[in-house]
Design an enzyme around this catalytic site. Structure first.
Site: not given
Length: 190
Positions: A9-10
């Site tokens: 996600s990041s």
């Protein structure tokens, strides 16, 4: 042929563990990206993987390490797996031991899907009950009427008088011509 998909996600996260698992599972090609999983439509590499699988079709398999790497909502999961199934593509989730290329895997996946559908039906039922309760309390749904009761009476009088065309009446009250017909209960003639 097994095709892998990995996602984090990041930018602070690393997908190397996922890549290692996918390679160990025999994936010949792996698509990976750093992107939020909120919507499948916003993930370019996932779309590329699905397009690639569509070209291969029957007998090919999409492999992910965890279900939440592929989809964050049941809608996305259902949409993705329906496309896979339609093209004869299998689906494997390594960490949850789901493999739709086997009868047991298909059963497990369908049970999970059925539970999600049941949950969706419960939510819809609760929403319907809430709407009915709100209507009983006098809450009005939909958009506000454009014409007041007085304007509606005047519009009907104009139609009955027959002096103005339906389009002229519509223009006068700033509504569409078909709305004039609907409001007076007449059928529009072409």
């Amino acid at each position: 042929m097994k095709i892998g998909y990995a996602r984090v996600s990041s930018t602070g996260q690393d997908y190397q563990t996922q890549l290692d698992k996918l390679q160990a599972a025999g994936c010949k090609k792996i698509f990976f990206e750093k992107q939020s999983g909120k919507s499948a439509d916003d993930r370019a590499e996932l779309q590329k993987a699905l397009d690639f699988l569509e070209l291969g079709g029957e007998g090919w398999t999409l492999v992910v390490t965890k279900l939440d790497r592929l989809a964050r909502s049941m809608n996305d999961l259902t949409s993705i797996t329906s496309k896979l199934q339609k093209n004869g593509v299998g689906f494997i989730v390594l960490d949850q031991n789901i493999d739709t290329t086997t009868p047991t895997g298909k059963l497990l996946f369908n049970i999970l899907g059925s539970l999600a559908e049941f949950e969706r039906d419960l939510i819809n039922s609760r929403c319907d009950e809430g709407r009915r309760a709100a209507k009983l309390k006098g809450v009005q749904f939909g958009r506000k009427a454009k014409l007041t009761d007085e304007q509606l009476d005047a519009l009907r009088a104009d139609v009955k008088a027959g002096i103005l065309s339906m389009q002229a009446i519509a223009d006068k009250y700033q509504i569409a011509r078909n709305s004039v017909y609907r409001l007076v209960g007449a059928k529009e003639s072409a």
